[in-house]
Design an enzyme around this catalytic site. Structure first.
Site, short mmCIF file in Angstrom:
data_model
loop_
_atom_site.label_atom_id
_atom_site.label_comp_id
_atom_site.label_asym_id
_atom_site.label_seq_id
_atom_site.Cartn_x
_atom_site.Cartn_y
_atom_site.Cartn_z
N ASN A 7 44.41 -42.12 23.77
CA ASN A 7 42.99 -42.28 23.46
C ASN A 7 42.82 -41.94 21.99
O ASN A 7 42.66 -40.78 21.62
CB ASN A 7 42.19 -41.33 24.38
CG ASN A 7 40.70 -41.44 24.17
OD1 ASN A 7 40.23 -42.06 23.22
ND2 ASN A 7 39.95 -40.82 25.06
N ARG A 92 43.06 -46.50 25.42
CA ARG A 92 41.62 -46.69 25.34
C ARG A 92 41.32 -47.53 24.10
O ARG A 92 41.76 -47.20 23.00
CB ARG A 92 40.92 -45.35 25.21
CG ARG A 92 39.45 -45.50 24.96
CD ARG A 92 38.89 -44.28 24.29
NE ARG A 92 37.48 -44.44 24.03
CZ ARG A 92 36.85 -43.78 23.07
NH1 ARG A 92 37.49 -42.94 22.29
NH2 ARG A 92 35.57 -43.96 22.89
N HIS A 181 31.75 -46.40 24.80
CA HIS A 181 31.91 -45.21 25.66
C HIS A 181 31.74 -45.55 27.14
O HIS A 181 31.39 -44.69 27.95
CB HIS A 181 30.86 -44.12 25.34
CG HIS A 181 30.99 -43.52 23.98
ND1 HIS A 181 29.90 -43.19 23.21
CD2 HIS A 181 32.07 -43.17 23.26
CE1 HIS A 181 30.31 -42.66 22.07
NE2 HIS A 181 31.63 -42.64 22.07
N HIS A 209 26.61 -39.32 26.34
CA HIS A 209 27.94 -38.98 25.83
C HIS A 209 27.73 -38.52 24.38
O HIS A 209 27.47 -39.33 23.49
CB HIS A 209 28.85 -40.21 25.90
CG HIS A 209 30.21 -39.99 25.29
ND1 HIS A 209 31.36 -39.95 26.04
CD2 HIS A 209 30.59 -39.78 24.01
CE1 HIS A 209 32.39 -39.71 25.25
NE2 HIS A 209 31.94 -39.61 24.01
N ASN A 212 31.79 -36.80 18.73
CA ASN A 212 31.70 -37.19 17.32
C ASN A 212 30.86 -38.45 17.20
O ASN A 212 29.99 -38.57 16.34
CB ASN A 212 33.09 -37.49 16.76
CG ASN A 212 33.72 -36.24 16.23
OD1 ASN A 212 33.06 -35.44 15.58
ND2 ASN A 212 35.00 -36.06 16.52
N GLY A 213 31.19 -39.40 18.07
CA GLY A 213 30.31 -40.54 18.27
C GLY A 213 29.39 -40.16 19.42
O GLY A 213 29.70 -39.26 20.18
N ARG A 242 28.30 -41.21 11.31
CA ARG A 242 27.64 -42.52 11.37
C ARG A 242 26.13 -42.36 11.38
O ARG A 242 25.61 -41.46 12.04
CB ARG A 242 28.07 -43.27 12.64
CG ARG A 242 29.43 -43.90 12.52
CD ARG A 242 29.89 -44.45 13.85
NE ARG A 242 30.80 -43.52 14.48
CZ ARG A 242 31.25 -43.63 15.72
NH1 ARG A 242 30.85 -44.64 16.48
NH2 ARG A 242 32.09 -42.75 16.22
N GLY A 332 32.15 -33.70 23.85
CA GLY A 332 32.28 -32.45 23.08
C GLY A 332 31.00 -31.63 22.96
O GLY A 332 30.97 -30.46 23.33
N GLU A 388 38.11 -39.05 30.66
CA GLU A 388 38.37 -40.46 30.35
C GLU A 388 39.82 -40.81 30.59
O GLU A 388 40.15 -41.90 31.03
CB GLU A 388 38.07 -40.73 28.87
CG GLU A 388 36.61 -40.92 28.57
CD GLU A 388 36.38 -41.29 27.13
OE1 GLU A 388 36.40 -40.39 26.29
OE2 GLU A 388 36.19 -42.49 26.85
#
Ligand code: ADP
Length: 405
Positions: A7, A92, A181, A209, A212-213, A242, A332, A388
Site C-alpha cells: 500500500n 493498492r 479511499h 477517512h 494525510n489525504g 493538498r 490516522g 485496508e
C-alpha cells in the site's frame, strides 16, 4: 494463500504479509515521512509484533519496499525463509479511472492502462506503479493484483459524478468524479454495520477517512452515493499538503500573476497547500496539534479550517442521504485524535451527533471498533480502525484463486 500487500502512499508505505486462509497477519510494516531526512521503516513479525525501526533517510517508496523484501528474506525472525513463499502480491492503487471498475490481475495490458491513470492521482499512482514494476522484475512468476480505491464509488449516480462543465469534456476525456479511499470507506461502513448490529443495506452512513489525504463518503444502503474526492484526490477536504476544493478561478489567477507553469501550479496544490500551506511548517497533524497547543497561531488556524471543512462535508452528506444512522471515523487522524473528533462533533450536536467525551478518549487499536456517542444520540458516532491491507489481501486471493481454478 500468503499475500504480500503493498500500500504505497505519497509519503508512506504500508505493507503486510497476510495468510488469507486464517485471515492472520504474519508481518506488518510501516514506512513514514518517506523522502524526508527523518524517514523511518518499522517492521514487526507475528506472533508478538515487536517493532524494529530502521532509519531510511532519502529513500524512495520502491527503495523502502526493496529493503523490506531483503529483511523478509534474510531476517531469522521472518515468518518466511525465502520470497518464493509469497503466493501473490496485492497492490493498492488509488485511481483506476474508467479503465478499472474492479480489481485486476497485472499483465502487460493492465500495466499499460495503469500508466494512463497516473494523471488522475499524481501523488499516489506513480509510487504504486513503481512498486509494481519493481516486483514484476524481482518476482516475475508471482501473480500481482491491483485493487483500486475508485471501484467502490462506481455506484454514484450521474448527478453526483458529473461536473457542470460542457458535456464534451466528459465525452472526450471522461472528466467526472471517481472518488478515492474506496477500499477504506467500504470496509469502515461494513465494520460500523457490524458494530451497530444491523445489516449494511438498512443503514445510512457517513464514513470519514481522515489521514494525510482525507475524504468523506455518503454510504446509503451499502452503496457509495457521493464522495468528496473527485476527478483526482485533490478535490474535497483540506488535507495534509493538498488544498482540497477551492475556487478554480484562483488557479489561473495565480498562474498569470506569478508567471508559473502548469506543473508548478499542480505541485503547489498537491504538495504545498492544505495544512502545510496554512501552518507554514508541517502537513502532519501531530506536529500541528503540538504547535497549536504551544500557542502557534497559524497551526491553530489550520486546524480550525480543517475541522470546519469536515463539518460542512458531513452536513452536506446528511442532506444527500435518505437517512443517517451513524458517522464513522477512520484512518490516522480519525482513529487517533480524540481532540480533533471532539472539535468536529462539538459543532454537529444540533444535527443529532452527540459525542460522549469519555468514550471519545481512545486511540485506534487494530481490530477494535467503538461507539463514542452518548447512548441517546440520534445519530451514532463510531471509530473504526481501518484494515485496508486485509481487504486488499482478500480481494487478491479471490482473483488469483479464480484464475488458478
Ligand atoms: P495516509 O493517508 O498516508 O494513509 P494515515 O491514515 O496514516 O495516512 O494518517 C496520517 C495522518 O494521521 C498524519 O497527519 C498524522 O499526523 C495523523 N495522526 C496519526 N496519529 C495521530 C494522533 N495520535 N493524533 C493526531 N493525528 C495523528
Amino acid at each position: 494463500m500468503r499475500v504480500l500487500v503493498v500500500n504505497a502512499g505519497s509519503s508512506t508505505l504500508k505493507s503486510q504479509l497476510i495468510e488469507t486462509d486464517g485471515k492472520v497477519s504474519l508481518m506488518r510494516c510501516l514506512a513514514e515521512r518517506i523522502g524526508d531526512a527523518d524517514a523511518t521503516l518499522s517492521i514487526s513479525f507475528a506472533p508478538d509484533f515487536q517493532k524494529v525501526t530502521y532509519p531510511v533517510p532519502g529513500l524512495s517508496v520502491p527503495d523502502c519496499l526493496k529493503k523490506l523484501l531483503d529483511i523478509l528474506a534474510d531476517d531469522p525472525e521472518s515468518p518466511i525463509s525465502g520470497l518464493d513463499q509469497i503466493d501473490a502480491i496485492g497492490n493498492r492503487v488509488v485511481a483506476g479511472g474508467e479503465h478499472f471498475s474492479k480489481a485486476a490481475l497485472i499483465d502487460d495490458g493492465a500495466r499499460e492502462k495503469l500508466t494512463l491513470c497516473e494523471d488522475l492521482a499524481p501523488l499516489h499512482n506513480p509510487p504504486a506503479d513503481a512498486c509494481i514494476d519493481m516486483m514484476r522484475q524481482l518476482m516475475p512468476d508471482t501473480p500481482q493484483v491491483a485493487v483500486f480505491d475508485t471501484a467502490f464509488h462506481t455506484t454514484m449516480p450521474a448527478k453526483a459524478y458529473l461536473y457542470p462543465l460542457p458535456m464534451e469534456y466528459y465525452d472526450k476525456y471522461r472528466i467526472r468524479r471517481y472518488g478515492a479511499h474506496g477500499t477504506s470507506h467500504r470496509y469502515a461502513a461494513q465494520q460500523a454495520a457490524n458494530l451497530l448490529g444491523r445489516p449494511l443495506r438498512d443503514l445510512g452512513l457517513i464514513t470519514c477517512h481522515l489521514g494525510n489525504g482525507g475524504s468523506i463518503t455518503a454510504v446509503n444502503h451499502g452503496r457509495s452515493i457521493d464522495t468528496t474526492m473527485g476527478f483526482t484526490p485533490l478535490e474535497g477536504l483540506m488535507m495534509g499538503t493538498r488544498s482540497g476544493s477551492i475556487d478554480p478561478a484562483i488557479i489561473t489567477y495565480i498562474m498569470r500573476r506569478e508567471g508559473i507553469s502548469f506543473d508548478e501550479m499542480d505541485s503547489i496544490l498537491n504538495r504545498e497547500s492544505g495544512i502545510l500551506g496554512v501552518s507554514g511548517f508541517s502537513g502532519d497533524m501531530r506536529d500541528v496539534l503540538e504547535a497549536a497547543a504551544g500557542g502557534h497561531e497559524r497551526a491553530e488556524l489550520a486546524i480550525d479550517m480543517y475541522v470546519y471543512r469536515i463539518q460542512k462535508a458531513i452536513g452536506g452528506f446528511y442532506a444527500a442521504m435518505t437517512r443517517t444512522d451513524a458517522v464513522v471515523m477512520t484512518a490516522g487522524v480519525g482513529e487517533n485524535s480524540a481532540e480533533l473528533r471532539e472539535r468536529i462533533f462539538d459543532g454537529l450536536a444540533h444535527m443529532g451527533m452527540i459525542l460522549d467525551k469519555k468514550r471519545n478518549d481512545v486511540t485506534g487499536e487494530i481490530g477494535v471498533n467503538r461507539i463514542i456517542s452518548i447512548d441517546d444520540s440520534p445519530i451514532k458516532i463510531c471509530v473504526v480502525t481501518t484494515d485496508e491491507e486485509m481487504r486488499i489481501a482478500r480481494e487478491t486471493d479471490d482473483l488469483v484463486s479464480r484464475i488458478d481454478g
